[in-house]
Design a protein around this motif. Structure first.
Motif, PDB file in Angstrom:
ATOM      1  N   GLU A 154     -38.917 -57.000 -79.801  1.00 51.18           N
ATOM      2  CA  GLU A 154     -39.749 -57.882 -80.623  1.00 51.18           C
ATOM      3  C   GLU A 154     -41.234 -57.687 -80.351  1.00 51.18           C
ATOM      4  N   GLU A 155     -41.578 -57.433 -79.090  1.00 58.53           N
ATOM      5  CA  GLU A 155     -42.979 -57.268 -78.714  1.00 58.53           C
ATOM      6  C   GLU A 155     -43.468 -55.833 -78.883  1.00 58.53           C
ATOM      7  N   MET A 199     -37.280 -66.258 -72.900  1.00 57.77           N
ATOM      8  CA  MET A 199     -38.303 -66.093 -73.938  1.00 57.77           C
ATOM      9  C   MET A 199     -39.612 -65.581 -73.355  1.00 57.77           C
ATOM     10  N   GLU A 200     -40.443 -65.091 -74.266  1.00 54.17           N
ATOM     11  CA  GLU A 200     -41.759 -64.564 -73.903  1.00 54.17           C
ATOM     12  C   GLU A 200     -42.696 -65.730 -73.619  1.00 54.17           C
ATOM     13  N   SER A 225     -45.849 -66.660 -74.407  1.00 57.76           N
ATOM     14  CA  SER A 225     -46.582 -67.376 -75.456  1.00 57.76           C
ATOM     15  C   SER A 225     -45.644 -68.232 -76.296  1.00 57.76           C
ATOM     16  N   ARG A 226     -44.431 -67.760 -76.495  1.00 61.54           N
ATOM     17  CA  ARG A 226     -43.451 -68.567 -77.236  1.00 61.54           C
ATOM     18  C   ARG A 226     -43.057 -69.798 -76.430  1.00 61.54           C
ATOM     19  N   SER A 250     -45.801 -72.291 -76.809  1.00 63.68           N
ATOM     20  CA  SER A 250     -45.792 -72.965 -78.111  1.00 63.68           C
ATOM     21  C   SER A 250     -44.633 -73.953 -78.231  1.00 63.68           C
ATOM     22  N   GLU A 251     -43.527 -73.689 -77.534  1.00 60.26           N
ATOM     23  CA  GLU A 251     -42.403 -74.622 -77.548  1.00 60.26           C
ATOM     24  C   GLU A 251     -42.526 -75.672 -76.449  1.00 60.26           C
TER      25      GLU A 251
END
Length: 127
Positions: free
Chosen positions: A42-43, A108-109, A111-112, A115-116
Motif C-alpha cells: 500500500e505504501e 497498521m501504518e 499515520s493511519r 488518524s484513527e
C-alpha cells in the motif's frame, strides 16, 4: 530451528533479497507478516505480494537498479516491547518513511493509526 522474532526475520529476508538484487523473496506465512506485506504494498515499498499456503512471496521493487527500501529497523523485540500512545507515534526520516504498529484494530501504518486515534506496539520503521 524456530524463529523467535518473526518480524525481524522478515525484515532481514527483505534486506538480504535487496542486497542480492533478487526479484522476489519467500517468507514463512503468519498473519502479522501478511499484514506487514500488505502495508508495504500500500505504501509503495514493494511491487506485489502473494500469500500461499505456507509462504508469502514478495516481489521487490527497484528504482534505477537500486532497492526502494533503503533501511528497516525493528523497534519492539521479544525481550523489550515498545508501546506508543497516539501522540507519541514517531515520524520516520522526516516523513519519508513509515512506522508500523500493532494496535487493537490490527496492524497498521503510523499515520493511519494517528488518524484513527489509536496507539499500540511499535513494530518497526521502514524508509
Amino acid at each position: 530451528m524456530p524463529v523467535t522474532d518473526p518480524v525481524a526475520d522478515m525484515l532481514a529476508r527483505l534486506r538480504n533479497g535487496h542486497q542480492a538484487l533478487h526479484a522476489d523473496v519467500e517468507i514463512p506465512l503468519s498473519r502479522m507478516k501478511a499484514d506487514l506485506a500488505r502495508i508495504l504494498k500500500e505504501e509503495g515499498f514493494v511491487e506485489d505480494y502473494k500469500v500461499g499456503e505456507y509462504t508469502i512471496s514478495i516481489k521487490l521493487k527497484y528504482v534505477d537498479g537500486r532497492p526502494l527500501i533503503a533501511g528497516a529497523r525493528k523497534v519492539s523485540t521479544p525481550g523489550r516491547r515498545v508501546y506508543v500512545g497516539v501522540n507519541e507515534i514517531p515520524r520516520v526520516r522526516n516523513g519519508l518513511g513509515i512506522c508500523v504498529l500493532s494496535t487493537s484494530r490490527g496492524v497498521m501504518e503510523g499515520s493511519r493509526a494517528s488518524s484513527e486515534n489509536v496507539g499500540g506496539e511499535l513494530l518497526c520503521e521502514i524508509w
